[in-house]
Design an enzyme around this catalytic site. Structure first.
Site, mmCIF file in Angstrom:
data_model
loop_
_atom_site.group_PDB
_atom_site.id
_atom_site.type_symbol
_atom_site.label_atom_id
_atom_site.label_comp_id
_atom_site.label_asym_id
_atom_site.label_seq_id
_atom_site.Cartn_x
_atom_site.Cartn_y
_atom_site.Cartn_z
ATOM 1 N N VAL A 111 -16.909 1.913 1.527
ATOM 2 C CA VAL A 111 -16.617 2.564 2.934
ATOM 3 C C VAL A 111 -18.076 2.758 3.550
ATOM 4 C CG1 VAL A 111 -15.631 4.591 3.919
ATOM 5 C CG2 VAL A 111 -14.422 3.512 1.913
ATOM 6 N N ILE B 26 -23.891 4.540 3.103
ATOM 7 C CA ILE B 26 -23.997 6.033 3.675
ATOM 8 C C ILE B 26 -22.884 6.509 2.226
ATOM 9 C CG2 ILE B 26 -22.711 7.758 4.932
ATOM 10 C CD1 ILE B 26 -22.532 5.440 7.148
ATOM 11 N N LYS C 7 -10.706 1.388 5.234
ATOM 12 C CA LYS C 7 -11.525 2.468 4.893
ATOM 13 C C LYS C 7 -10.774 3.811 5.087
ATOM 14 C CE LYS C 7 -15.252 -0.474 6.013
ATOM 15 N NZ LYS C 7 -16.100 -1.067 7.053
ATOM 16 N N ARG D 299 -19.902 -21.310 -5.959
ATOM 17 C CA ARG D 299 -20.296 -22.782 -5.908
ATOM 18 C C ARG D 299 -21.796 -22.298 -6.754
ATOM 19 N NH1 ARG D 299 -17.824 -21.706 -1.072
ATOM 20 N NH2 ARG D 299 -19.225 -20.251 -0.332
ATOM 21 N N GLY E 245 -24.672 -12.289 14.724
ATOM 22 C CA GLY E 245 -24.352 -12.334 13.280
ATOM 23 C C GLY E 245 -23.593 -10.906 12.879
HETATM 24 N N1 HSE Z 1 -17.319 -5.841 8.620
HETATM 25 C C1 HSE Z 1 -17.440 -4.603 8.583
HETATM 26 C C2 HSE Z 1 -18.275 -3.975 9.732
HETATM 27 C C3 HSE Z 1 -18.392 -4.444 7.295
HETATM 28 O O1 HSE Z 1 -18.601 -4.703 10.880
HETATM 29 O O2 HSE Z 1 -18.545 -2.912 9.645
HETATM 30 C C4 HSE Z 1 -17.800 -4.322 6.084
HETATM 31 O O3 HSE Z 1 -16.794 -3.317 6.043
#
Ligand code: HSE
Length: 451
Positions: A133, A137, A206, A48, A188
């Site tokens: 991942v 970090i 991950k 967009r 959020g």
């Molecule tokens: N949705 C993931 C979390 C972040 O809550 O850690 C992105 O991998």
């Protein structure tokens, strides 16, 4: 320093892409000094183009991602779109046109990392994905490079911030799962559709990436045993507290004791409050690595969010640019051990099982016999007598190991904690327990880790 800039194409300009753009356009001199040449954003592919993006140069926006990666003069493509397609095709096309790729795409890497690595090697370019991942970090590079001379035996991590927030909230307030999820959504942390997080898909992707790198083998998301946290109850959390534990959604990657296979799994588990992972609060991530020479290492920090994820992306971008400049590539995939991934049934751990049973003589003995028949050794038993209406009437401590609390015709809650046993044996035990007339229900089964 070289004055001709290295050209960077950005695919995606959401929360992470905007931060990547901001850093590239505001830290120009520092990045140039660290790389040895300036970098220039050559184009930003978005769906967009009319959306307002503060600080993003509008003249760089394009909706034609394919044309951008095919330009032929792009040195590094940064992909922060996510998902499998069209991203896989775009990344492959970027390789074919000589660009290295920096990606934050855990789903794609966990599904098809081996092919992408092979394509990168074929075209003499880099594929980096530190941001895939645990956000900011540093984890992929330490595992791939700093620990390349060591032997990693175990990786135990909280790699999903949303679920850690939910469990932390349940633990600190006594809230139920739905209430804690609502709060995570309001703040959020949780997406409108939280499935990927709460059902463990995000953490499983991950875990696949971490296992492959830690054990120099190939693990895909399909190899990862996955259980989410939707079934975790306030009673589970309270029970964990009684044992001096807390509940975390863990990604656990292990080398088998005989060294001939690996396992990768994601599930809620009780861990002792004394374990470093127990103190990881809110939406933070942490990964605990056990290596033969290094011993125990803990990596901790923000695992999501625009700026933290952009930090990881920029680290990879600098590395990829340095390699381009030197006419080389960095360490690629290392999968030489070709260790098979064992099924969940082979995993050996401890279990916390909560049973609703008839409260009458001999029941405890019956239950203990079933455990013995499957060679699962009991560590502790706690019984809580319950009235026929089902309310708790006794604190279990008094009845521990004795089964002494009894109410004629009533029900009791039995909490059994086992010694280490194979998962398959525990499953068979539970199946047999369900067949006992005196066992009215199996209220919960949770693994106990980190001891
Ligand atoms: N949705 C993931 C979390 C972040 O809550 O850690 C992105 O991998």
């Amino acid at each position: 320093m070289r004055t001709r800039p290295l050209k960077v194409a950005l695919l995606g300009c959401g929360v992470v892409g905007s931060e990547v753009t901001r850093i590239i356009t505001t830290q120009t001199a520092d990045l140039a000094a660290r790389i040895g040449a300036p970098i220039e954003l050559a184009g930003i592919a978005v769906r967009r183009p009319n959306r307002v993006r503060a600080g993003v140069p509008a003249e760089l926006l394009t909706t034609d991602a394919t044309a951008l990666v095919k330009r032929g003069d792009i040195d590094v493509v940064v992909e922060v779109i996510g998902g499998i397609e069209p991203v896989r095709t775009l990344i492959t096309t970027a390789f074919e046109h000589g660009a290295s790729v920096v990606s934050a795409n855990k789903a794609l890497l966990a599904a098809d990392g081996a092919n992408l690595h092979a394509k990168a090697v074929e075209h003499g370019v880099d594929l980096y994905y530190e941001a895939a991942v645990a956000g900011a970090i540093p984890l992929i590079r330490p595992l791939r490079e700093s620990l390349a001379g060591d032997k990693v035996n175990r990786v135990l991590g909280i790699v999903n911030g949303t679920t850690n927030f939910i469990l932390d909230k349940m633990d600190s307030t006594g809230a139920g799962y739905s209430e804690a999820l609502d709060e995570a959504t309001a703040l959020g942390y949780a997406e409108a559709d939280p499935t990927a997080d709460v059902e463990g898909f995000d953490a499983a992707a991950k875990a696949a990436i971490l296992s492959g790198i830690a054990f120099h083998t190939r693990v895909t998301i399909d190899d990862v045993h996955r259980e989410g946290l939707t079934e975790v109850t306030a009673a589970d959390i309270a029970s964990a507290k009684k044992m001096g534990c807390t509940v975390k959604l863990l990604a656990i990657c292990e080398r088998a004791a005989d060294g001939r296979s690996v396992t990768a799994r994601v599930h809620p588990a009780m861990i002792p409050l004394s374990h470093p992972l127990a103190s990881v609060r809110g939406a933070y991530n942490a990964v605990f690595v056990e290596a033969e020479a290094a011993g125990q290492l803990m990596f901790y920090g923000p695992g999501a969010g625009g700026a933290p994820t952009a930090s990881a992306v920029l680290g990879d971008l600098v590395a990829a640019c340095r390699n381009k400049l030197a006419g080389t590539t960095g360490a690629g995939e290392s999968a030489y051990t070709q260790l098979p991934v064992s099924p969940m049934g082979d995993v050996v751990t401890r279990y916390h099982i909560s049973l609703d049973v008839a409260d009458k003589p001999g029941v405890l003995a019956q239950v203990a016999t079933v455990f013995a028949e499957h060679d699962v050794s009991i560590d502790t038993v706690r019984q809580q007598g319950r009235s026929q209406s089902g309310g708790d009437t006794n604190d279990g401590a008094a009845a521990e190991q004795t089964g002494a609390v009894r109410r004629a015709g009533g029900e009791a809650s039995l909490v059994v904690v086992t010694h280490r046993a194979p998962d398959a044996a525990l499953s068979a035990t539970v199946e047999s327990l369900r067949k006992l007339d005196t066992v009215r229900g199996v209220a919960s089964i949770m693994r106990v880790e980190g001891e």
